[in-house]
Scaffold this active site. Sequence first.
Site, short mmCIF file in Angstrom:
data_model
loop_
_atom_site.label_atom_id
_atom_site.label_comp_id
_atom_site.label_asym_id
_atom_site.label_seq_id
_atom_site.Cartn_x
_atom_site.Cartn_y
_atom_site.Cartn_z
N LEU A 89 33.09 62.28 41.68
CA LEU A 89 34.32 63.08 41.66
C LEU A 89 34.03 64.57 41.54
CD1 LEU A 89 36.48 60.88 39.25
CD2 LEU A 89 36.66 60.99 41.75
N CYS A 133 26.80 64.45 36.89
CA CYS A 133 27.95 64.22 37.77
C CYS A 133 29.04 63.41 37.06
CB CYS A 133 27.51 63.47 39.02
SG CYS A 133 26.33 64.39 40.05
N ASP A 184 34.99 77.71 27.38
CA ASP A 184 34.59 77.50 28.77
C ASP A 184 35.82 77.14 29.63
OD1 ASP A 184 32.79 77.47 30.87
OD2 ASP A 184 32.27 75.36 30.59
#
Length: 457
Positions: free
Chosen positions: A167, A174, A286
């Site tokens: 995705l 990942c 972040d």
Amino acid sequence: MESVVFQPCYGIWVMMIILAAAAAAPVVHSRPDPPPQIAPTSPVLNHGDDASNSKALLSPGVQVGSENHHPMDSNRKLVVALIVASTALGTIIFFMLFFWIYLRKKIRNAHKSQTDSLQGSEGLAFGSFGAKYNSLKGSYCRRRSVSIMDYKSLETATGNFKDSHILGEGGFGCVYKAQFEDNQFSAVKRLDGGTQDAIREFETEVELLSQIQHPNIISLLGYCIHGDTRLLVYELMQSGSLESQLHGPCGGSALTWHRRMKIALDIARGLEFLHEHCNPPVIHRDLKSSNILLDSNFNAKLSDFGLAIVDGAQNKNNIKLSGTLGYVAPEYLLDGKLTDKSDVYAFGVVLLELLLRRKPVEKLAPAQCQSIVTWAMPQLTDRSKLPTIVDPVIRDTMDLKHLYQVAAVAVLCVQPEPSYRPLITDVLHSLVPLVPIDLGGTLRVAATQHAPPPSGL
């Protein structure tokens, strides 16, 4: 359990009280002592019967004395016996209570040791790190049960981590789409390698998301440790990230003006919860469009808390500089100063992305880059130029007054001086009137103005 143990004790204590009262009470005989018998006087005594008369006169006194002293000795013995029995019984009861308390404590300690051992066997020992986050409080800040998942089941659900299931990609691995046996779908983030940074981010993510629940923050469903590989399992967000929607093949076509304002409002609500309702506050550190995920109805949720810190948990002026270029506040980038206003700056950059559909940093030449803030600031305050730089997908689809208001909020959020930036709560209050009622705001509009995108997107 306590009632079962102590009910017999009540009966024993009552019996002891009755026996003690009986021992202390005076003894009453059912038959009274006979009156002393006095021989009738006679003017004429038979001297030959003096001995028998004397014996007859003394015999009643001897009988009376013998009848009085024998019961008193028996009473004393009974009292002594009762005292001894009561003392012995009390001692037995004391030791029974002591033994019962000892057993309960031993069972409790054994259960705690078993639980600690089970957690330790999974290889996730947070130690003192976890203690920093145990004080988080709030309407949604409460400890949740996060499942420890089997590696084989995750491997099967992701098709052995095939590329076709990917995705998205992050700094340490990942994210895969997983389908389980019960036909449930989830997102699995795989972190490969045992570097200190990867382990630290994994631990931070598990600790924070196991305590935080909010409609605009991603839900952690479980985690797994398999050798040097660590996996995090989240709820699946069907529409992907905001970055993929804006800068991917769709080019923002699924995001109408009102949907974009709804997304901005959701982000603000998530940040407000972290800054204002968690105690101590949490700084995401972040925030960016790739860490904002969208469900099938385009509700936005904050994700990726690996770099988040708890305000006050450490000296924020000495922490390692982390973040993504283009979203990092200048005071944090230049001086290492980190506050909740750093998240507000990143929010301002995301808001500019929603307005302009430009990336936070764009290359002008091989060795030259330009940030969206530097490029947009001169034009955001010019009402004649502002409508011309808006994303063409939404251009001329909004009330210009609303466009000017959103641009003004964005300008304030990306101010170089942190003290000039608003609190995220103020930003939230500014956005609520711009979002339709059925999307979570207070704006009344016709349904056709924010109709859902065509099916299949």
